[in-house]
Design an enzyme around this catalytic site. Structure first.
Site: not given
Length: 119
Positions: A22, A99
């Site tokens: 990420e 997200k």
């Protein structure tokens, strides 16, 4: 009298998350801000100095989202604290960070963290 200013759907690309990938590939986020305050004076003066400038709110979100964090909790807290620092006349603030398409091995539209700040 209390008023509410909402900024909906701020879309940003950022690099938050606990997984190493990420930090490299990043993800899309959507941020929603809601501020409550008394805008009686602003409604009479028609002056930006008597209200909350949503251009400034958007910039705070962009600046705080650009600082990498492992947890959305940290990002939301930073955004909220900075908004309240800049605009202490806000009585209640809600910050929601989603997200989009999180990497959780499932068909999930998004994971959202919401925090309500009282001033």
């Amino acid at each position: 009298m209390k008023h509410c200013i909402n900024i909906k759907g701020i879309r940003l690309y950022a690099f938050h998350g606990c997984m190493q990938e990420e930090s490299k590939i990043g993800s899309e986020y959507e941020i929603n801000i809601s501020v409550k305050l008394d805008l009686e004076t602003a409604s009479k003066t028609d002056s930006l100095k008597d209200t909350v400038d949503y251009v400034v709110l958007n910039q705070i979100v962009k600046d705080q989202m650009s600082i990498r964090s492992k947890l959305l909790e940290t990002v939301v807290r930073r955004i909220g604290n900075e908004i309240l620092r800049v605009y202490p006349k806000i009585t209640t603030l809600q910050v929601a960070v989603t997200k989009l398409n999180p990497p959780i091995n499932g068909n999930v539209q998004g994971v959202e963290l919401v925090e309500i700040f009282k001033n």
